[in-house]
Scaffold this motif. Sequence first.
Motif, PDB file in Angstrom:
ATOM      1  N   TYR A 150       0.835  -1.211   0.000  1.00 19.89           N
ATOM      2  CA  TYR A 150       0.000   0.000   0.000  1.00 19.89           C
ATOM      3  C   TYR A 150       0.866   1.257   0.000  1.00 19.89           C
ATOM      4  CZ  TYR A 150      -2.965   3.714   1.765  1.00 19.89           C
ATOM      5  OH  TYR A 150      -3.603   4.904   1.936  1.00 19.89           O
ATOM      6  N   ARG A 151       1.870   1.305   0.887  1.00 17.50           N
ATOM      7  CA  ARG A 151       2.767   2.454   0.950  1.00 17.50           C
ATOM      8  C   ARG A 151       3.444   2.692  -0.394  1.00 17.50           C
ATOM      9  NH1 ARG A 151       8.184   1.097   3.450  1.00 17.50           N
ATOM     10  NH2 ARG A 151       8.068  -0.052   1.501  1.00 17.50           N
ATOM     11  N   ASP A 152       3.926   1.639  -1.010  1.00 16.93           N
ATOM     12  CA  ASP A 152       4.635   1.769  -2.286  1.00 16.93           C
ATOM     13  C   ASP A 152       3.702   2.233  -3.405  1.00 16.93           C
ATOM     14  OD1 ASP A 152       6.858   0.874  -0.921  1.00 16.93           O
ATOM     15  OD2 ASP A 152       6.853  -1.135  -1.818  1.00 16.93           O
ATOM     16  N   VAL A 153       2.521   1.628  -3.499  1.00 15.63           N
ATOM     17  CA  VAL A 153       1.582   1.998  -4.560  1.00 15.63           C
ATOM     18  C   VAL A 153       1.084   3.429  -4.346  1.00 15.63           C
ATOM     19  CG1 VAL A 153      -0.629   1.454  -5.658  1.00 15.63           C
ATOM     20  CG2 VAL A 153       0.948  -0.386  -5.055  1.00 15.63           C
ATOM     21  N   ALA A 154       0.798   3.798  -3.092  1.00 13.73           N
ATOM     22  CA  ALA A 154       0.354   5.172  -2.810  1.00 13.73           C
ATOM     23  C   ALA A 154       1.431   6.175  -3.224  1.00 13.73           C
ATOM     24  CB  ALA A 154       0.011   5.325  -1.336  1.00 13.73           C
ATOM     25  N   GLY A 155       2.678   5.849  -2.982  1.00 17.70           N
ATOM     26  CA  GLY A 155       3.767   6.729  -3.412  1.00 17.70           C
ATOM     27  C   GLY A 155       3.818   6.878  -4.920  1.00 17.70           C
ATOM     28  N   LEU A 156       3.614   5.782  -5.649  1.00 19.79           N
ATOM     29  CA  LEU A 156       3.604   5.840  -7.116  1.00 19.79           C
ATOM     30  C   LEU A 156       2.407   6.637  -7.632  1.00 19.79           C
ATOM     31  CD1 LEU A 156       4.652   2.155  -7.920  1.00 19.79           C
ATOM     32  CD2 LEU A 156       6.070   4.221  -8.116  1.00 19.79           C
ATOM     33  N   VAL A 157       1.250   6.457  -6.994  1.00 19.63           N
ATOM     34  CA  VAL A 157       0.062   7.230  -7.367  1.00 19.63           C
ATOM     35  C   VAL A 157       0.331   8.725  -7.165  1.00 19.63           C
ATOM     36  CG1 VAL A 157      -2.320   7.771  -6.653  1.00 19.63           C
ATOM     37  CG2 VAL A 157      -1.617   5.386  -7.006  1.00 19.63           C
ATOM     38  N   ASN A 158       0.896   9.076  -6.017  1.00 18.10           N
ATOM     39  CA  ASN A 158       1.180  10.487  -5.740  1.00 18.10           C
ATOM     40  C   ASN A 158       2.158  11.073  -6.756  1.00 18.10           C
ATOM     41  OD1 ASN A 158      -0.519  10.340  -3.552  1.00 18.10           O
ATOM     42  ND2 ASN A 158       1.108  10.291  -2.021  1.00 18.10           N
ATOM     43  N   GLN A 159       3.188  10.317  -7.105  1.00 17.08           N
ATOM     44  CA  GLN A 159       4.148  10.794  -8.101  1.00 17.08           C
ATOM     45  C   GLN A 159       3.479  11.021  -9.453  1.00 17.08           C
ATOM     46  OE1 GLN A 159       8.047   8.852  -8.388  1.00 17.08           O
ATOM     47  NE2 GLN A 159       7.566   7.854  -6.433  1.00 17.08           N
ATOM     48  N   LYS A 160       2.623  10.080  -9.850  1.00 20.34           N
ATOM     49  CA  LYS A 160       1.938  10.187 -11.137  1.00 20.34           C
ATOM     50  C   LYS A 160       1.066  11.442 -11.179  1.00 20.34           C
ATOM     51  CE  LYS A 160       0.256   6.584 -13.375  1.00 20.34           C
ATOM     52  NZ  LYS A 160       0.608   6.627 -14.791  1.00 20.34           N
ATOM     53  N   VAL A 161       0.255  11.659 -10.145  1.00 19.70           N
ATOM     54  CA  VAL A 161      -0.634  12.816 -10.136  1.00 19.70           C
ATOM     55  C   VAL A 161       0.177  14.105 -10.040  1.00 19.70           C
ATOM     56  CG1 VAL A 161      -2.560  13.945  -8.949  1.00 19.70           C
ATOM     57  CG2 VAL A 161      -2.551  11.450  -9.229  1.00 19.70           C
ATOM     58  N   ALA A 162       1.241  14.112  -9.275  1.00 19.52           N
ATOM     59  CA  ALA A 162       2.086  15.306  -9.157  1.00 19.52           C
ATOM     60  C   ALA A 162       2.691  15.696 -10.507  1.00 19.52           C
ATOM     61  CB  ALA A 162       3.187  15.086  -8.117  1.00 19.52           C
ATOM     62  N   ARG A 163       3.067  14.704 -11.315  1.00 20.36           N
ATOM     63  CA  ARG A 163       3.625  15.004 -12.643  1.00 20.36           C
ATOM     64  C   ARG A 163       2.604  15.743 -13.509  1.00 20.36           C
ATOM     65  NH1 ARG A 163       5.896   9.938 -12.200  1.00 20.36           N
ATOM     66  NH2 ARG A 163       4.302   8.959 -13.493  1.00 20.36           N
ATOM     67  N   TYR A 164       1.319  15.379 -13.390  1.00 19.43           N
ATOM     68  CA  TYR A 164       0.274  15.989 -14.202  1.00 19.43           C
ATOM     69  C   TYR A 164      -0.254  17.288 -13.600  1.00 19.43           C
ATOM     70  CZ  TYR A 164       0.069  11.877 -17.149  1.00 19.43           C
ATOM     71  OH  TYR A 164       0.387  10.879 -18.034  1.00 19.43           O
TER      72      TYR A 164
END
Length: 193
Positions: A150-164
């Motif tokens: 969960y921690r890892d996937v949430a971090g990837l989700v946050n990075q993806k949205v931050a890029r956009y």
Amino acid sequence: MAGKIVLVTGGARSGKSTFAERYAAHGSRAVAYIATAQIYDDEMKERVTLHRNRRPASWSTFEAPYKAELAMAEAVQSADVVLFDCLTLYTSNLLLAPDAPTDREERCQAVLGAIDKLLTSAKQGHSDVIFVTNEVGYGIVPENALAREYRDVAGLVNQKVARYADEVYLVVCGLAAELKKIAVSLREVELNG
């Protein structure tokens, strides 16, 4: 013309939802609120009640624990501002969904694919869209595999949205700092270094 994407992040009880609500309410604009929480216990019921009581009655509310891209597609056509609260609860819902893949990597890709659909829907209207999320990686390494996933996937989700995102705010102690303005780009470092 599509509106801007805003990401508001921070730790638990940092003030991020309050900041996002104030941001959404600024000016005389029609606001849609997309809620992702599911109530499983009294503590979560209290949190949801707190959020509901803070929101103005004039805001449209969409309940979207799953397939939030559909609620987003509708909201961006009718509101000036859409507030999505929150990405980390949505990520948890997707990871634990009855139809989620059993393979860890496939689950991760399924969640990231759902976030792609959500971002695509967010860009289909004229609305500004504010996403609230949690920074869950600041603490100790979780002791069990699901919590680490969960921690890892949430971090990837946050990075993806931050890029956009056009704007990214980090909220700490109720204070917000806009990160995109002060972020260091690796490309800039390579060009100047």
